[in-house]
Design a protein around this motif. Sequence first.
Motif, PDB file in Angstrom:
ATOM      1  N   TRP A  88     -92.616   9.515  34.715  1.00  0.00           N
ATOM      2  CA  TRP A  88     -92.600   8.876  32.932  1.00  0.00           C
ATOM      3  C   TRP A  88     -91.640   9.889  32.498  1.00  0.00           C
ATOM      4  O   TRP A  88     -91.147  10.976  32.780  1.00  0.00           O
ATOM      5  CB  TRP A  88     -93.808   9.222  32.152  1.00  0.00           C
ATOM      6  CG  TRP A  88     -95.174   8.132  32.561  1.00  0.00           C
ATOM      7  CD1 TRP A  88     -96.247   8.234  33.398  1.00  0.00           C
ATOM      8  CD2 TRP A  88     -95.610   7.234  31.742  1.00  0.00           C
ATOM      9  NE1 TRP A  88     -96.910   7.505  33.138  1.00  0.00           N
ATOM     10  CE2 TRP A  88     -96.691   6.401  32.500  1.00  0.00           C
ATOM     11  CE3 TRP A  88     -95.099   6.217  30.698  1.00  0.00           C
ATOM     12  CZ2 TRP A  88     -97.048   5.166  32.430  1.00  0.00           C
ATOM     13  CZ3 TRP A  88     -95.466   5.474  30.431  1.00  0.00           C
ATOM     14  CH2 TRP A  88     -96.436   4.395  31.041  1.00  0.00           C
ATOM     15  N   TYR A  89     -90.798   8.811  31.701  1.00  0.00           N
ATOM     16  CA  TYR A  89     -90.093   9.802  30.490  1.00  0.00           C
ATOM     17  C   TYR A  89     -90.225   9.205  29.170  1.00  0.00           C
ATOM     18  O   TYR A  89     -90.700   8.079  28.438  1.00  0.00           O
ATOM     19  CB  TYR A  89     -88.583   9.554  30.885  1.00  0.00           C
ATOM     20  CG  TYR A  89     -88.018   9.999  32.269  1.00  0.00           C
ATOM     21  CD1 TYR A  89     -87.625  10.943  32.618  1.00  0.00           C
ATOM     22  CD2 TYR A  89     -88.793   8.672  33.095  1.00  0.00           C
ATOM     23  CE1 TYR A  89     -87.082  11.328  33.946  1.00  0.00           C
ATOM     24  CE2 TYR A  89     -88.372   9.001  34.237  1.00  0.00           C
ATOM     25  CZ  TYR A  89     -87.493  10.595  34.577  1.00  0.00           C
ATOM     26  OH  TYR A  89     -86.820  10.932  35.567  1.00  0.00           O
ATOM     27  N   ASN A  90     -90.073  10.369  27.713  1.00  0.00           N
ATOM     28  CA  ASN A  90     -90.129   9.682  26.346  1.00  0.00           C
ATOM     29  C   ASN A  90     -91.966   9.937  26.735  1.00  0.00           C
ATOM     30  O   ASN A  90     -92.000   8.900  24.830  1.00  0.00           O
ATOM     31  CB  ASN A  90     -89.375   8.563  26.261  1.00  0.00           C
ATOM     32  CG  ASN A  90     -87.847   9.202  26.349  1.00  0.00           C
ATOM     33  OD1 ASN A  90     -87.073  10.071  27.013  1.00  0.00           O
ATOM     34  ND2 ASN A  90     -87.277   7.630  26.392  1.00  0.00           N
ATOM     35  N   GLN A  91     -92.459   9.627  27.253  1.00  0.00           N
ATOM     36  CA  GLN A  91     -93.874  10.127  27.005  1.00  0.00           C
ATOM     37  C   GLN A  91     -94.995  10.941  28.166  1.00  0.00           C
ATOM     38  O   GLN A  91     -94.593  10.653  29.515  1.00  0.00           O
ATOM     39  CB  GLN A  91     -94.355   8.206  27.311  1.00  0.00           C
ATOM     40  CG  GLN A  91     -95.559   7.989  27.501  1.00  0.00           C
ATOM     41  CD  GLN A  91     -96.525   8.606  25.703  1.00  0.00           C
ATOM     42  OE1 GLN A  91     -95.948   8.100  24.646  1.00  0.00           O
ATOM     43  NE2 GLN A  91     -97.732   9.130  25.656  1.00  0.00           N
ATOM     44  N   HIS A 124     -86.452  -4.219  22.807  1.00  0.00           N
ATOM     45  CA  HIS A 124     -86.341  -3.264  21.018  1.00  0.00           C
ATOM     46  C   HIS A 124     -86.214  -3.500  20.371  1.00  0.00           C
ATOM     47  O   HIS A 124     -86.470  -3.969  19.208  1.00  0.00           O
ATOM     48  CB  HIS A 124     -85.268  -1.261  21.432  1.00  0.00           C
ATOM     49  CG  HIS A 124     -86.556  -0.845  20.317  1.00  0.00           C
ATOM     50  ND1 HIS A 124     -85.320  -0.681  19.177  1.00  0.00           N
ATOM     51  CD2 HIS A 124     -87.211  -0.004  20.540  1.00  0.00           C
ATOM     52  CE1 HIS A 124     -86.258  -0.089  18.856  1.00  0.00           C
ATOM     53  NE2 HIS A 124     -87.390   0.769  19.397  1.00  0.00           N
ATOM     54  N   GLU A 150     -82.341   9.570  35.668  1.00  0.00           N
ATOM     55  CA  GLU A 150     -82.639  11.239  34.699  1.00  0.00           C
ATOM     56  C   GLU A 150     -80.611  11.079  34.973  1.00  0.00           C
ATOM     57  O   GLU A 150     -80.438  11.581  33.177  1.00  0.00           O
ATOM     58  CB  GLU A 150     -82.510  12.114  35.150  1.00  0.00           C
ATOM     59  CG  GLU A 150     -84.669  12.034  35.794  1.00  0.00           C
ATOM     60  CD  GLU A 150     -84.881  13.414  36.355  1.00  0.00           C
ATOM     61  OE1 GLU A 150     -84.403  14.278  36.984  1.00  0.00           O
ATOM     62  OE2 GLU A 150     -85.981  13.604  36.943  1.00  0.00           O
ATOM     63  N   LEU A 153     -80.278   8.033  32.029  1.00  0.00           N
ATOM     64  CA  LEU A 153     -80.689   8.885  30.401  1.00  0.00           C
ATOM     65  C   LEU A 153     -80.516  10.391  29.585  1.00  0.00           C
ATOM     66  O   LEU A 153     -80.280  10.362  28.723  1.00  0.00           O
ATOM     67  CB  LEU A 153     -82.139   9.334  30.792  1.00  0.00           C
ATOM     68  CG  LEU A 153     -83.369   8.494  30.747  1.00  0.00           C
ATOM     69  CD1 LEU A 153     -84.559   8.460  30.929  1.00  0.00           C
ATOM     70  CD2 LEU A 153     -83.029   6.991  29.500  1.00  0.00           C
ATOM     71  N   GLU A 154     -79.293  11.333  30.614  1.00  0.00           N
ATOM     72  CA  GLU A 154     -78.572  11.760  29.891  1.00  0.00           C
ATOM     73  C   GLU A 154     -77.924  11.648  29.225  1.00  0.00           C
ATOM     74  O   GLU A 154     -77.296  12.233  27.343  1.00  0.00           O
ATOM     75  CB  GLU A 154     -77.803  13.296  30.817  1.00  0.00           C
ATOM     76  CG  GLU A 154     -78.761  13.823  31.741  1.00  0.00           C
ATOM     77  CD  GLU A 154     -78.467  14.826  32.558  1.00  0.00           C
ATOM     78  OE1 GLU A 154     -77.378  14.761  32.770  1.00  0.00           O
ATOM     79  OE2 GLU A 154     -79.236  15.552  32.603  1.00  0.00           O
ATOM     80  N   GLU A 157     -80.026   6.853  25.290  1.00  0.00           N
ATOM     81  CA  GLU A 157     -81.158   7.114  24.691  1.00  0.00           C
ATOM     82  C   GLU A 157     -81.945   5.350  25.350  1.00  0.00           C
ATOM     83  O   GLU A 157     -81.873   4.541  24.242  1.00  0.00           O
ATOM     84  CB  GLU A 157     -81.341   7.581  23.147  1.00  0.00           C
ATOM     85  CG  GLU A 157     -82.598   7.233  22.485  1.00  0.00           C
ATOM     86  CD  GLU A 157     -82.574   7.819  21.037  1.00  0.00           C
ATOM     87  OE1 GLU A 157     -83.252   8.364  19.774  1.00  0.00           O
ATOM     88  OE2 GLU A 157     -81.280   8.509  20.017  1.00  0.00           O
ATOM     89  N   PRO A 159     -85.389   3.980  23.539  1.00  0.00           N
ATOM     90  CA  PRO A 159     -86.499   4.547  22.358  1.00  0.00           C
ATOM     91  C   PRO A 159     -87.961   4.103  22.720  1.00  0.00           C
ATOM     92  O   PRO A 159     -88.792   3.529  21.517  1.00  0.00           O
ATOM     93  CB  PRO A 159     -85.473   3.757  20.759  1.00  0.00           C
ATOM     94  CG  PRO A 159     -85.474   2.486  21.635  1.00  0.00           C
ATOM     95  CD  PRO A 159     -84.168   3.004  23.017  1.00  0.00           C
ATOM     96  N   PRO A 161     -91.606   4.187  25.991  1.00  0.00           N
ATOM     97  CA  PRO A 161     -92.082   5.285  26.869  1.00  0.00           C
ATOM     98  C   PRO A 161     -91.101   4.334  28.396  1.00  0.00           C
ATOM     99  O   PRO A 161     -91.241   2.841  28.254  1.00  0.00           O
ATOM    100  CB  PRO A 161     -93.509   4.924  27.536  1.00  0.00           C
ATOM    101  CG  PRO A 161     -93.360   5.045  25.429  1.00  0.00           C
ATOM    102  CD  PRO A 161     -92.244   3.980  24.913  1.00  0.00           C
ATOM    103  N   ILE A 162     -90.659   5.533  29.398  1.00  0.00           N
ATOM    104  CA  ILE A 162     -90.027   4.525  30.218  1.00  0.00           C
ATOM    105  C   ILE A 162     -90.483   5.000  31.871  1.00  0.00           C
ATOM    106  O   ILE A 162     -90.771   6.555  31.698  1.00  0.00           O
ATOM    107  CB  ILE A 162     -88.560   5.339  30.844  1.00  0.00           C
ATOM    108  CG1 ILE A 162     -87.964   4.753  29.581  1.00  0.00           C
ATOM    109  CG2 ILE A 162     -88.210   4.448  32.082  1.00  0.00           C
ATOM    110  CD1 ILE A 162     -86.897   5.418  29.211  1.00  0.00           C
TER     111      ILE A 162
END
Length: 401
Positions: A88-91, A124, A150, A153-154, A157, A159, A161-162
């Motif tokens: 998971w990313y952002n979550q 989104h 990764e 994502l640096e 953005e 917005p 959960p990934i």
Amino acid sequence: MNMPLQSQTLEHTGHPARTRQPGPCGLHLVLAVLMAGWISMAGSAQSDGQDVPRLEAKCLDRLKPVDRQAIDSITGWKLPEIPGTIKWYNQGDLEIDSLDGKVIVIQSWTNGHSAARRMPLKVHKILSDVEDDDLVLLALHTPADGSKLEAFLERAEIPMPIMLDRKGTYCDALGVYRQPVNIVVDRNGVVRGGGIKATALPDVVKMLLAEERDPDAEVRQLPTEDPMDKVEFPEFKDRISNARDLRGRRAPDMWVDEWLTPTPNADNKVVVLDFWATWCPPCRASIPHMNTLSQKFANDVCAVGLSDERESNFEQGLRKHNLKARDFKYSLALDPNKRMKDAFQIRGIPHVVVISSDWIVRWQGHPMNLSESILNQIVTANQDLASRGGRPGPKPRWNKG
């Protein structure tokens, strides 16, 4: 189940075939209320899961037949559990049960090319006017280019959960492959459809949000065991020297540029795929044997002669060697871009591939070595396979085994 052999239209749906003019997906998907012209009252459909209203065809994106069939096969079933292999990313880690009562939109994507990497932001933005705390958006990154996520994502953005599905386990469970698609889930946790047009997605989501959760609803989960796994096919160990040996493995997707004969129906049949060309003497010499097999097993075998010649060269070759369409008792097709030939890494023709109706390669070799006895063994096992039926739900494509 089965391999769809198609040209301009589909005789049936199943494993993928591509042509110059793909036919309609054949779906009549409807939802229970009228909204913005995307919903109709044409009825509901059921694939052994929950009997739910389905999305009307005009609000669906045009997908490859195999992608559309995969989404359709999970519609009406409970959203599969998120496997522990998801990163998971952002979550923090989410579980499906924690989303009870929510409407979920899952958007598949990859950072590997520009169109696909824009999909999460596009969804989104499309749904930004749908203000409801019960709406959950999730971005599902496929295994393709997952190692680069990764770094992506640096500098970007996202917005929402990934989920990074490094092994493709969840993508297979949802019927998601390389083409980005969305999956919509209602408040009861039931998949209501996917591959929805951007213009229709807000209305579909609003409709699902307007529905109330039914705590007494019978929500069926896809079974994990496949009765077809218990069918025993004969194994052949002869050395394969002029092609990639795929025996016992899933065959590559079927690609046909043009059918020269009527589109065959491969429902529950064994497919005998003969790679050949008009200029090839051993190929021409094998035609009578292929005719014999095709006629003897006409009820159980779909035989296809596939040439990588262009149509003009193919017709010229037929005339040169005094061959006519009536000389072939099986179907003929062209693949001048050599998609299928390259997929099997064929280095010499003729070469025959025998594929059971679950789209597993069972035999490969020179057509003259494909005896009636060998083909009969495969046909007998395939009849057992067809009588059992398969586990419902998408067929794996990231983890073909």
